[in-house]
Write a protein that holds these residues in place. Structure first.
Motif, mmCIF file in Angstrom:
data_model
loop_
_atom_site.group_PDB
_atom_site.id
_atom_site.type_symbol
_atom_site.label_atom_id
_atom_site.label_comp_id
_atom_site.label_asym_id
_atom_site.label_seq_id
_atom_site.Cartn_x
_atom_site.Cartn_y
_atom_site.Cartn_z
ATOM 1 N N GLN A 24 0.805 -1.216 0.000
ATOM 2 C CA GLN A 24 0.000 0.000 0.000
ATOM 3 C C GLN A 24 0.844 1.276 0.000
ATOM 4 O O GLN A 24 0.668 2.161 0.846
ATOM 5 C CB GLN A 24 -0.959 -0.005 1.195
ATOM 6 N N ASN A 25 1.757 1.378 -0.962
ATOM 7 C CA ASN A 25 2.474 2.642 -1.127
ATOM 8 C C ASN A 25 2.809 2.855 -2.596
ATOM 9 O O ASN A 25 2.906 1.896 -3.381
ATOM 10 C CB ASN A 25 3.734 2.703 -0.258
ATOM 11 N N ARG A 26 2.927 4.108 -2.960
ATOM 12 C CA ARG A 26 3.102 4.492 -4.362
ATOM 13 C C ARG A 26 4.393 3.938 -4.943
ATOM 14 O O ARG A 26 4.433 3.522 -6.108
ATOM 15 C CB ARG A 26 3.070 6.019 -4.471
ATOM 16 N N GLU A 27 5.444 3.941 -4.156
ATOM 17 C CA GLU A 27 6.734 3.479 -4.659
ATOM 18 C C GLU A 27 6.667 2.020 -5.082
ATOM 19 O O GLU A 27 7.134 1.650 -6.163
ATOM 20 C CB GLU A 27 7.823 3.666 -3.592
ATOM 21 N N TRP A 28 6.062 1.183 -4.228
ATOM 22 C CA TRP A 28 5.944 -0.236 -4.575
ATOM 23 C C TRP A 28 5.068 -0.416 -5.808
ATOM 24 O O TRP A 28 5.377 -1.216 -6.687
ATOM 25 C CB TRP A 28 5.358 -1.022 -3.396
ATOM 26 N N PHE A 29 3.957 0.331 -5.854
ATOM 27 C CA PHE A 29 3.046 0.186 -6.992
ATOM 28 C C PHE A 29 3.750 0.551 -8.296
ATOM 29 O O PHE A 29 3.628 -0.160 -9.292
ATOM 30 C CB PHE A 29 1.805 1.058 -6.806
ATOM 31 N N LEU A 30 4.470 1.649 -8.311
ATOM 32 C CA LEU A 30 5.149 2.061 -9.535
ATOM 33 C C LEU A 30 6.219 1.055 -9.950
ATOM 34 O O LEU A 30 6.406 0.793 -11.149
ATOM 35 C CB LEU A 30 5.773 3.447 -9.347
ATOM 36 N N LYS A 33 4.144 -1.726 -11.587
ATOM 37 C CA LYS A 33 3.039 -1.311 -12.448
ATOM 38 C C LYS A 33 2.934 -2.181 -13.697
ATOM 39 O O LYS A 33 1.827 -2.477 -14.162
ATOM 40 C CB LYS A 33 3.204 0.156 -12.838
ATOM 41 N N LYS A 74 -6.488 3.197 -8.006
ATOM 42 C CA LYS A 74 -6.142 4.215 -7.003
ATOM 43 C C LYS A 74 -7.408 4.740 -6.345
ATOM 44 O O LYS A 74 -8.386 5.054 -7.013
ATOM 45 C CB LYS A 74 -5.370 5.362 -7.657
ATOM 46 N N SER A 84 -5.638 4.142 2.838
ATOM 47 C CA SER A 84 -4.838 3.310 1.932
ATOM 48 C C SER A 84 -4.994 3.827 0.509
ATOM 49 O O SER A 84 -6.123 4.038 0.045
ATOM 50 C CB SER A 84 -5.295 1.856 2.009
ATOM 51 N N PRO A 85 -3.907 4.026 -0.214
ATOM 52 C CA PRO A 85 -3.999 4.673 -1.523
ATOM 53 C C PRO A 85 -4.543 3.801 -2.647
ATOM 54 O O PRO A 85 -4.962 4.325 -3.680
ATOM 55 C CB PRO A 85 -2.555 5.079 -1.817
ATOM 56 N N TYR A 86 -4.577 2.465 -2.453
ATOM 57 C CA TYR A 86 -4.971 1.589 -3.552
ATOM 58 C C TYR A 86 -6.062 0.611 -3.134
ATOM 59 O O TYR A 86 -6.087 0.123 -2.002
ATOM 60 C CB TYR A 86 -3.762 0.798 -4.080
#
Length: 233
Positions: A24-30, A33, A74, A84-86
């Motif tokens: 649940q964080n942008r860095e991991w998602f990117l 992706k 998102k 949670s962002p996602y």
């Protein structure tokens, strides 16, 4: 009919959602992706296009676009307690006008984690405009035989209306001593649901099962469409 587009979701689709639930964080998602695109988003787009073609051939009023019909992974957290962002799921909605913000009958599919959002499909009259919901309730009271015939047709097709977000009491202005009619009047939505085994989403046969489900749910859509035609635009 053209060659089927949908080949199944990728074998890393559910593992991706499980990992996303944990990180649940942008860095991991990117960083991941590409995995999301190839195992979830693109297959769901293929499924939307495949189902749109099948529904058109069967006269079912559901269509969609491979991109616009999908809900974003998102989350909008502005007014949510959960920041949670996602989302832990990916979903799409097909409707008569192709919009996923429809007030008419719709077909919905959700690919999610067991116990979190689950994997399922639904055919529904969902969040109808007030005029249509009122007309449906009046139709249930004034023509109960048509409502009961729809319920029986669903039962013959191995489906039943799903109890979701139902009023605790009868809506204002309505009264009945008949239990099934009272239950129907308390509905805010009219929904039938198909649970999907998570392990089965990698199979192309998923599209066949979803199409069969939608065909079996047609009595619900036909009942609502008949009422909808009588509601002033």
């Amino acid at each position: 009919m053209s060659e089927r587009r949908f080949k199944g979701f990728g074998d890393k689709a559910l593992p991706f959602l499980k990992a996303l639930d944990f990180h649940q964080n942008r860095e991991w998602f990117l960083e991941n992706k590409d995995l999301f695109e190839s195992h979830l988003k693109e297959p769901l787009g293929d499924l939307v296009e495949d189902m749109t073609e099948r529904f058109a051939g069967a006269g079912l009023p559901f269509r969609g676009d491979r991109v616009k019909s999908q809900f974003r992974i998102k989350r909008d957290t502005r007014f949510a307690k959960d920041k949670s962002p996602y989302n832990r799921h990916l979903s799409a909605l097909l409707s008569a006008d192709g919009s996923k913000w429809t007030e008419s009958g719709c077909f919905y599919v959700c690919i999610g984690l067991p116990g979190v959002r689950d994997c399922y499909a639904a055919v529904a009259w969902w969040q109808q405009k007030p005029e249509l919901l009122l007309a449906m309730r009046k139709a249930i009271v004034e023509k109960p035989e048509e409502y009961r015939a729809m319920v029986k047709a669903l039962k013959r097709n191995r489906l039943s209306l799903h109890d979701v977000d139902r009023l605790k009491r009868l809506p204002r202005g309505f009264d009945t001593d008949e239990a099934d009619i009272a239950e129907a009047l308390r509905n805010r939505h009219f929904v039938v649901r198909l649970d999907i085994e998570p392990d089965s989403i990698t199979s192309p046969d998923l599209a066949d099962r979803l199409f069969d489900f939608a065909v079996r749910a047609k009595p619900l859509i036909d009942w609502g469409k008949k009422i909808e035609k009588r509601v002033p635009a």
